[in-house]
Scaffold this motif. Structure first.
Motif, PDB file in Angstrom:
ATOM      1  N   ARG A  97       1.237  -1.469   0.054  1.00  0.00           N
ATOM      2  CA  ARG A  97       0.631   0.184  -0.138  1.00  0.00           C
ATOM      3  C   ARG A  97       0.635   1.132  -0.097  1.00  0.00           C
ATOM      4  N   THR A  98       1.003   2.117  -0.837  1.00  0.00           N
ATOM      5  CA  THR A  98       1.673   3.219  -1.366  1.00  0.00           C
ATOM      6  C   THR A  98       0.319   4.975  -1.406  1.00  0.00           C
ATOM      7  N   VAL A  99       1.517   5.409  -0.785  1.00  0.00           N
ATOM      8  CA  VAL A  99      -0.475   6.608  -0.708  1.00  0.00           C
ATOM      9  C   VAL A  99       1.373   8.019  -0.204  1.00  0.00           C
ATOM     10  N   MET A 100       0.811   9.285  -1.346  1.00  0.00           N
ATOM     11  CA  MET A 100       1.294  10.727  -1.026  1.00  0.00           C
ATOM     12  C   MET A 100       0.372  11.126  -1.173  1.00  0.00           C
ATOM     13  N   SER A 101       1.007  12.734  -0.603  1.00  0.00           N
ATOM     14  CA  SER A 101      -0.548  13.690  -0.533  1.00  0.00           C
ATOM     15  C   SER A 101       0.532  14.985  -1.147  1.00  0.00           C
ATOM     16  N   GLY A 102      -0.664  15.844  -1.495  1.00  0.00           N
ATOM     17  CA  GLY A 102      -0.038  17.273  -2.277  1.00  0.00           C
ATOM     18  C   GLY A 102      -0.173  17.014  -3.991  1.00  0.00           C
ATOM     19  N   ALA A 103      -0.920  16.089  -4.062  1.00  0.00           N
ATOM     20  CA  ALA A 103      -0.874  15.400  -5.190  1.00  0.00           C
ATOM     21  C   ALA A 103      -1.436  16.031  -6.553  1.00  0.00           C
ATOM     22  N   SER A 104      -1.035  15.564  -7.895  1.00  0.00           N
ATOM     23  CA  SER A 104      -1.339  16.608  -9.127  1.00  0.00           C
ATOM     24  C   SER A 104      -1.479  15.184 -10.286  1.00  0.00           C
ATOM     25  N   THR A 105      -3.019  14.807 -10.807  1.00  0.00           N
ATOM     26  CA  THR A 105      -2.720  14.163 -12.324  1.00  0.00           C
ATOM     27  C   THR A 105      -2.323  14.255 -13.256  1.00  0.00           C
ATOM     28  N   PHE A 106      -2.422  13.726 -14.611  1.00  0.00           N
ATOM     29  CA  PHE A 106      -1.849  14.079 -15.936  1.00  0.00           C
ATOM     30  C   PHE A 106      -2.675  13.127 -16.539  1.00  0.00           C
ATOM     31  N   ASN A 107      -3.976  13.902 -17.443  1.00  0.00           N
ATOM     32  CA  ASN A 107      -5.053  13.450 -18.045  1.00  0.00           C
ATOM     33  C   ASN A 107      -5.385  12.191 -17.816  1.00  0.00           C
ATOM     34  N   GLU A 108      -6.510  12.798 -17.128  1.00  0.00           N
ATOM     35  CA  GLU A 108      -7.065  11.953 -15.810  1.00  0.00           C
ATOM     36  C   GLU A 108      -8.099  10.676 -16.879  1.00  0.00           C
ATOM     37  N   LYS A 109      -8.593  10.852 -17.521  1.00  0.00           N
ATOM     38  CA  LYS A 109      -9.780  10.435 -18.262  1.00  0.00           C
ATOM     39  C   LYS A 109      -8.733   9.814 -19.631  1.00  0.00           C
ATOM     40  N   ALA A 110      -8.121   9.371 -19.457  1.00  0.00           N
ATOM     41  CA  ALA A 110      -7.122   8.818 -21.095  1.00  0.00           C
ATOM     42  C   ALA A 110      -7.657   7.900 -21.869  1.00  0.00           C
ATOM     43  N   ALA A 133      16.841   5.873   0.442  1.00  0.00           N
ATOM     44  CA  ALA A 133      15.475   6.121   0.312  1.00  0.00           C
ATOM     45  C   ALA A 133      14.635   6.174  -0.907  1.00  0.00           C
ATOM     46  N   ALA A 134      15.539   6.903  -1.577  1.00  0.00           N
ATOM     47  CA  ALA A 134      14.835   6.951  -3.137  1.00  0.00           C
ATOM     48  C   ALA A 134      14.897   5.475  -3.690  1.00  0.00           C
ATOM     49  N   ARG A 135      15.839   4.131  -3.429  1.00  0.00           N
ATOM     50  CA  ARG A 135      15.241   3.122  -4.212  1.00  0.00           C
ATOM     51  C   ARG A 135      14.543   3.085  -3.207  1.00  0.00           C
ATOM     52  N   ASP A 136      14.204   2.488  -2.474  1.00  0.00           N
ATOM     53  CA  ASP A 136      13.430   1.761  -1.279  1.00  0.00           C
ATOM     54  C   ASP A 136      12.468   2.456  -1.962  1.00  0.00           C
ATOM     55  N   VAL A 137      11.495   3.722  -2.228  1.00  0.00           N
ATOM     56  CA  VAL A 137       9.939   4.532  -2.443  1.00  0.00           C
ATOM     57  C   VAL A 137      10.298   4.068  -4.058  1.00  0.00           C
ATOM     58  N   ALA A 138      11.728   3.987  -4.485  1.00  0.00           N
ATOM     59  CA  ALA A 138      11.032   3.157  -6.074  1.00  0.00           C
ATOM     60  C   ALA A 138      10.128   2.015  -6.264  1.00  0.00           C
ATOM     61  N   ASP A 139      11.099   1.737  -5.810  1.00  0.00           N
ATOM     62  CA  ASP A 139      10.806  -0.192  -5.510  1.00  0.00           C
ATOM     63  C   ASP A 139       9.124  -0.502  -5.047  1.00  0.00           C
ATOM     64  N   THR A 140       9.370  -0.232  -4.308  1.00  0.00           N
ATOM     65  CA  THR A 140       7.788  -0.118  -3.365  1.00  0.00           C
ATOM     66  C   THR A 140       6.685   0.185  -4.226  1.00  0.00           C
ATOM     67  N   TRP A 141       6.875   1.667  -4.787  1.00  0.00           N
ATOM     68  CA  TRP A 141       5.779   1.712  -5.444  1.00  0.00           C
ATOM     69  C   TRP A 141       5.851   1.036  -7.646  1.00  0.00           C
ATOM     70  N   SER A 142       6.591   0.481  -7.564  1.00  0.00           N
ATOM     71  CA  SER A 142       6.451   0.242  -8.334  1.00  0.00           C
ATOM     72  C   SER A 142       6.042  -0.757  -8.688  1.00  0.00           C
ATOM     73  N   LYS A 143       6.325  -1.953  -7.327  1.00  0.00           N
ATOM     74  CA  LYS A 143       5.816  -3.312  -7.278  1.00  0.00           C
ATOM     75  C   LYS A 143       3.692  -2.768  -6.533  1.00  0.00           C
ATOM     76  N   ALA A 144       3.847  -1.914  -6.014  1.00  0.00           N
ATOM     77  CA  ALA A 144       2.373  -1.551  -6.077  1.00  0.00           C
ATOM     78  C   ALA A 144       1.808  -1.339  -6.863  1.00  0.00           C
ATOM     79  N   ALA A 145       1.880  -0.415  -7.511  1.00  0.00           N
ATOM     80  CA  ALA A 145       1.506   0.013  -9.043  1.00  0.00           C
ATOM     81  C   ALA A 145       1.146  -1.390  -9.935  1.00  0.00           C
ATOM     82  N   THR A 146       2.197  -2.656 -10.189  1.00  0.00           N
ATOM     83  CA  THR A 146       2.120  -3.502 -10.622  1.00  0.00           C
ATOM     84  C   THR A 146       0.621  -3.829 -10.266  1.00  0.00           C
ATOM     85  N   ALA A 147       0.844  -4.275  -8.915  1.00  0.00           N
ATOM     86  CA  ALA A 147      -0.036  -4.954  -7.971  1.00  0.00           C
ATOM     87  C   ALA A 147      -1.375  -4.547  -8.158  1.00  0.00           C
TER      88      ALA A 147
END
Length: 254
Positions: A97-110, A133-147
């Motif tokens: 489970r990954t979460v972030m605030s201060g969000a922005s999005t691009f092309n929401e209805k692609a 820290a950067a490596r840990d977050v990149a690794d966790t976010w990529s795995k969570a996104a694909t899952a």
């Protein structure tokens, strides 16, 4: 590459892949506290949202997005959508489970519904070493996104850490490249990318900006645009009343 799922404590429901409900509540952020005494994720609560701060961009013609809990801001192109500063977005799947605030999005209805081509925001890490820290977050976010998207045997490759100076602060940047080895369609693009940029916070932890983006499609966010975004992350200098002072929020300039 994958559909986005977002979390908000304004909804009493399990988070569903590919579905976003934006809200103004400020629940526990990634690597932050779980305030079980007052709420758990998905418990209905009420909030009062203060007027949005006006923070000028350092990039001419752009706008800004900022995280209240992290007291962090970054620049965003005008064609990206910036919701309220306490809107949180993330991914969930396979126990991640990954979460972030201060969000922005691009092309929401692609792809005809809520499935943006890219999202950005700010999270935190307990890891003081910026490259780690950067490596840990990149690794966790990529795995969570694909899952979250149910991808079949995706290939994830992490880059070495790039040392940067961002807005006068030392930073480390790690990229996770995701290659789709399954069927390709609008929501399952040929590839995806996660940019994680870590900077030291006030107490020896790390503030981490994240950008996730579909790649390999004509309407993808470009590498130049994303680099311009993450090289503008900086303290937001919010007024005391607007900034969460609780240092149990991991990775904050408050």
């Amino acid at each position: 590459m994958t559909a986005l799922a977002a979390i908000t404590v304004l909804v009493v429901a399990a988070m569903q892949p590919g579905r976003t409900v934006a809200g103004n509540a400020l629940p526990a952020d990634q690597y932050g506290p779980q305030d079980t005494a007052t709420h758990t994720p998905f418990t209905t609560t009420t909030t009062t949202t203060a007027a949005k701060a006006v923070i000028p961009a350092v990039t001419p013609g752009w706008q800004t997005a900022y995280s209240v809990s992290r007291n962090a801001v970054y620049d965003v192109p005008k064609n990206w959508k910036v919701p309220t500063p306490t809107t949180i977005v993330g991914f969930e799947g396979s126990g991640l489970r990954t979460v972030m605030s201060g969000a922005s999005t691009f092309n929401e209805k692609a792809c005809g519904d809520y499935g943006p081509r890219a999202i950005a925001g700010v999270t935190g890490s307990k890891i003081a070493d910026l490259a780690g820290a950067a490596r840990d977050v990149a690794d966790t976010w990529s795995k969570a996104a694909t899952a979250d998207n149910g991808d079949t045997n995706p290939q994830i490759t992490l880059s070495s850490a790039e040392t940067l100076t961002i807005q006068g602060r030392a930073a480390a940047h790690v990229t996770a490249t995701i290659t789709n080895q399954g069927a390709v369609d609008c929501k399952h693009t040929p590839s995806g990318v996660v940019h994680a940029v870590a900077l030291t916070d006030n107490v020896g932890q790390s503030v981490v900006m994240v950008i996730y983006a579909d790649q390999g499609v004509s309407d993808a966010a470009t590498a130049d645009t994303m680099r311009q975004m993450y090289t503008t992350v900086r303290p937001a200098n919010l007024a005391h009343a607007d900034c969460v002072q609780d240092q149990t929020v991991v990775g904050t300039w408050c």
